[in-house]
Design a protein around this motif. Structure first.
Motif, mmCIF file in Angstrom:
data_model
loop_
_atom_site.group_PDB
_atom_site.id
_atom_site.type_symbol
_atom_site.label_atom_id
_atom_site.label_comp_id
_atom_site.label_asym_id
_atom_site.label_seq_id
_atom_site.Cartn_x
_atom_site.Cartn_y
_atom_site.Cartn_z
ATOM 1 N N GLN A 213 6.702 -11.144 -13.131
ATOM 2 C CA GLN A 213 7.109 -11.447 -11.757
ATOM 3 C C GLN A 213 7.734 -10.224 -11.086
ATOM 4 O O GLN A 213 7.387 -9.891 -9.932
ATOM 5 C CB GLN A 213 8.116 -12.609 -11.771
ATOM 6 N N GLU A 214 8.626 -9.528 -11.782
ATOM 7 C CA GLU A 214 9.280 -8.358 -11.193
ATOM 8 C C GLU A 214 8.274 -7.236 -10.913
ATOM 9 O O GLU A 214 8.336 -6.583 -9.870
ATOM 10 C CB GLU A 214 10.375 -7.840 -12.134
ATOM 11 N N THR A 215 7.357 -7.024 -11.846
ATOM 12 C CA THR A 215 6.385 -5.942 -11.682
ATOM 13 C C THR A 215 5.511 -6.169 -10.456
ATOM 14 O O THR A 215 5.254 -5.241 -9.686
ATOM 15 C CB THR A 215 5.508 -5.819 -12.944
ATOM 16 N N ARG A 216 5.049 -7.407 -10.250
ATOM 17 C CA ARG A 216 4.200 -7.673 -9.089
ATOM 18 C C ARG A 216 4.965 -7.523 -7.782
ATOM 19 O O ARG A 216 4.451 -6.988 -6.805
ATOM 20 C CB ARG A 216 3.607 -9.084 -9.191
ATOM 21 N N ASP A 217 6.203 -8.000 -7.781
ATOM 22 C CA ASP A 217 7.013 -7.879 -6.564
ATOM 23 C C ASP A 217 7.292 -6.411 -6.238
ATOM 24 O O ASP A 217 7.151 -5.983 -5.080
ATOM 25 C CB ASP A 217 8.327 -8.639 -6.760
ATOM 26 N N LEU A 218 7.657 -5.632 -7.249
ATOM 27 C CA LEU A 218 7.943 -4.211 -7.026
ATOM 28 C C LEU A 218 6.699 -3.454 -6.584
ATOM 29 O O LEU A 218 6.756 -2.617 -5.675
ATOM 30 C CB LEU A 218 8.507 -3.592 -8.310
ATOM 31 N N ALA A 219 5.547 -3.746 -7.208
ATOM 32 C CA ALA A 219 4.316 -3.038 -6.863
ATOM 33 C C ALA A 219 3.892 -3.348 -5.433
ATOM 34 O O ALA A 219 3.464 -2.447 -4.690
ATOM 35 C CB ALA A 219 3.203 -3.425 -7.839
ATOM 36 N N GLU A 220 4.016 -4.608 -5.024
ATOM 37 C CA GLU A 220 3.629 -4.987 -3.658
ATOM 38 C C GLU A 220 4.519 -4.299 -2.633
ATOM 39 O O GLU A 220 4.029 -3.759 -1.630
ATOM 40 C CB GLU A 220 3.712 -6.500 -3.505
ATOM 41 N N ARG A 221 5.814 -4.290 -2.877
ATOM 42 C CA ARG A 221 6.719 -3.657 -1.917
ATOM 43 C C ARG A 221 6.617 -2.135 -1.967
ATOM 44 O O ARG A 221 6.886 -1.463 -0.978
ATOM 45 C CB ARG A 221 8.155 -4.114 -2.168
ATOM 46 N N ALA A 222 6.214 -1.579 -3.118
ATOM 47 C CA ALA A 222 5.983 -0.129 -3.188
ATOM 48 C C ALA A 222 4.815 0.262 -2.301
ATOM 49 O O ALA A 222 4.858 1.283 -1.601
ATOM 50 C CB ALA A 222 5.718 0.282 -4.635
ATOM 51 N N ARG A 223 3.741 -0.527 -2.307
ATOM 52 C CA ARG A 223 2.575 -0.224 -1.464
ATOM 53 C C ARG A 223 2.911 -0.375 0.018
ATOM 54 O O ARG A 223 2.277 0.260 0.863
ATOM 55 C CB ARG A 223 1.410 -1.135 -1.851
ATOM 56 N N ASN A 224 3.887 -1.202 0.342
ATOM 57 C CA ASN A 224 4.318 -1.378 1.731
ATOM 58 C C ASN A 224 5.442 -0.421 2.119
ATOM 59 O O ASN A 224 5.984 -0.531 3.219
ATOM 60 C CB ASN A 224 4.781 -2.819 1.965
ATOM 61 N N ARG A 225 5.803 0.504 1.214
ATOM 62 C CA ARG A 225 6.892 1.461 1.422
ATOM 63 C C ARG A 225 8.192 0.741 1.781
ATOM 64 O O ARG A 225 8.917 1.111 2.700
ATOM 65 C CB ARG A 225 6.532 2.468 2.530
ATOM 66 N N ASP A 226 8.480 -0.337 1.039
ATOM 67 C CA ASP A 226 9.610 -1.187 1.371
ATOM 68 C C ASP A 226 10.603 -1.289 0.220
ATOM 69 O O ASP A 226 11.342 -2.260 0.110
ATOM 70 C CB ASP A 226 9.087 -2.583 1.744
ATOM 71 N N LEU A 227 10.635 -0.284 -0.671
ATOM 72 C CA LEU A 227 11.559 -0.312 -1.801
ATOM 73 C C LEU A 227 12.903 0.305 -1.423
ATOM 74 O O LEU A 227 12.965 1.234 -0.621
ATOM 75 C CB LEU A 227 10.980 0.456 -2.992
ATOM 76 N N GLU A 228 13.964 -0.214 -2.021
ATOM 77 C CA GLU A 228 15.282 0.399 -1.895
ATOM 78 C C GLU A 228 15.406 1.519 -2.935
ATOM 79 O O GLU A 228 14.730 1.487 -3.971
ATOM 80 C CB GLU A 228 16.377 -0.647 -2.117
#
Length: 463
Positions: free
Chosen positions: A357-372
């Motif tokens: 679950q964490e990996t998919r959430d992080l990967a999706e937000r990484a592609r959207n340039r939305d990571l903290e």
């Protein structure tokens, strides 16, 4: 008192940032916590917040400008406050600005002693244009110097941002024809782009067809080959902040850390079967399905406990090796601008479902340039998977300051020999890149053997 807003350090590897968009205008009131602008860093596009209350008195840079950390971006203060000491241009809000074109008023000299006033000094005559000889012995006047690029007809410099000048040069745009919308009439990127769109929108007159000439008798000619236009041989693209950082950090890693590589071929037949069983159960319970990469993440996390030097960092500035007590796995994710490694923290303490679950959430937000920043910093070990692209085997460059990275190839069906017979097998190759300053060959091989044992007997991952 006026407060300077400077380019902040928004990530551990950031050295400069691009101000991608202003969200407030000069003269707007702002409060602490208000978002002033968006800044593109080497990892993500992030909000620039105000820490003081007041009025935005001056925008010092334009949208699209690149500035290093600590350079002035804007000034916040009280309305009408003098900010000349901050911006360094001798101007202050509400103060009259001297006209550089205006002539100084004459000053009457004081003559208390009644002495006669000195005669006015005549202005020096303009230098005459020297004639230069021609080839026929005659003289001609010297040609005037051409007007430099980026200036108007009178030789005055046109106010424009560096990005606007570059776009204008690439598209053959005369900046004197562009109307600026930036501070004090400065020309910015959007002004040049709008001018180009208007210019291209004007339809060109249709050419008048010329009368066809009388056909000539056919003559056999040698074949001709089109020579490509030199100007159209490539397309230029600005280097993003992320790509600059990738180039700098990986070049430093490759040439400062002595890399060596270890490859092992793993029997993953049981791991594939376990994944299928777990995903049937996940589908029934409405949970996130588990990828094979999640199994590898868990196997690496557990293996790092037994091999602390692989979970370490070489610190030459401190003269130390830091063996980390916690396991944070960075997972390389490809995005349009390059590569980013979101981090699954304490991966050894999490179950497969939570890792998935964490990996998919992080990967999706990484592609959207939305990571903290805390979501892509602090990895102690990294994995990179190209198996989904059909890559059987490759080597990866270590992600500093880690001491190792695991490159994961595709799962393939291949004949193998078991008990003297050739039978179908399911195999996968992984390659460990090691920093020889921290991980000796034996330590790297032992770590890979532990990872292999977990994947060949995957039920141990659930204990």
């Amino acid at each position: 008192m006026a407060n300077a807003i400077e380019m902040p350090k928004l990530s551990d590897t950031m050295e400069e940032g691009v101000l991608s968009a202003w969200l407030v205008d000069e003269g707007d009131e702002v409060s602490s916590g208000d978002v002033l602008a968006q800044v593109e860093t080497d990892k993500a596009t992030m909000d620039l917040e105000a820490f003081d209350e007041g009025v935005l008195l001056r925008k010092v840079i334009d949208e699209g400008d690149t500035v290093p950390i600590g350079e002035l971006i804007a000034v916040i203060g009280e309305e009408g406050e003098d900010i000349s000491s901050l911006v360094g241009d001798g101007e202050g809000d509400g103060a009259a600005t001297a006209d550089p074109e205006a002539e100084p008023e004459p000053v009457e000299p004081e003559d208390p002693a009644g002495e006669p006033e000195p005669e006015p000094v005549e202005a020096a005559p303009e230098p005459e244009v020297e004639p230069e000889p021609t080839g026929d012995g005659q003289l001609r006047e010297r040609e005037p110097e051409p007007v430099p690029a980026g200036t108007d007809a009178e030789g005055r410099r046109i106010k424009a941002s560096p990005l606007a000048r570059r776009i204008a040069q690439e598209h053959d745009v005369d900046l004197e024809r562009v109307e600026g919308s930036g501070p004090e009439g400065r020309i910015v990127r959007r002004d040049v782009e709008a001018y180009i769109e208007e210019r291209e929108a004007v339809p060109e007159p249709e050419p008048v067809p010329e009368p066809e000439p009388a056909p000539e008798p056919a003559v056999a000619e040698e074949p001709t080959y089109a020579i490509p236009d030199e100007e159209a041989a490539y397309e230029s693209e600005d280097i993003s902040q992320m790509r600059k950082t990738i180039a700098r950090r990986l070049a430093e890693s490759k040439y400062s850390a002595p890399h060596y590589y270890l490859t092992v071929d793993i029997d993953v037949e049981k791991a594939v079967e376990l994944r299928e069983d777990l995903n049937e159960l996940a589908e029934e319970q409405g949970r996130t399905k588990i990828s094979f990469n999640d199994l590898i993440t868990k196997a690496c996390a557990l293996s790092l406990h037994d091999h602390p030097y692989v979970n370490a960092a070489y610190r030459p500035d401190e003269g130390e090796i830091h063996k980390h007590n916690r396991v944070h796995i960075g997972i390389a994710v490809a995005i349009d601008e390059g590569l980013i490694t979101p981090v699954v923290r304490d991966a050894d303490r999490k179950g497969l479902s939570q890792i998935a679950q964490e990996t998919r959430d992080l990967a999706e937000r990484a592609r959207n340039r939305d990571l903290e920043p805390e979501e892509f910093e602090g990895a102690t070990f990294t994995t990179s998977n190209l198996g989904m692209f059909g890559i059987e085997e490759f080597t990866a460059i270590i992600n500093p300051p880690n001491s190792a990275i695991l490159a994961i190839g595709e799962i393939r069906e291949t004949p193998v020999v078991e008990e003297g017979e050739v039978v179908p097998g399911t195999r996968m190759k992984v390659t460990l890149s090691c920093d020889h300053r921290v991980v000796d060959g034996a330590k790297g091989a032992q770590f890979l053997d532990t990872v292999k044992s977990y994947l060949e007997e995957p039920m141990n991952l659930l204990l």
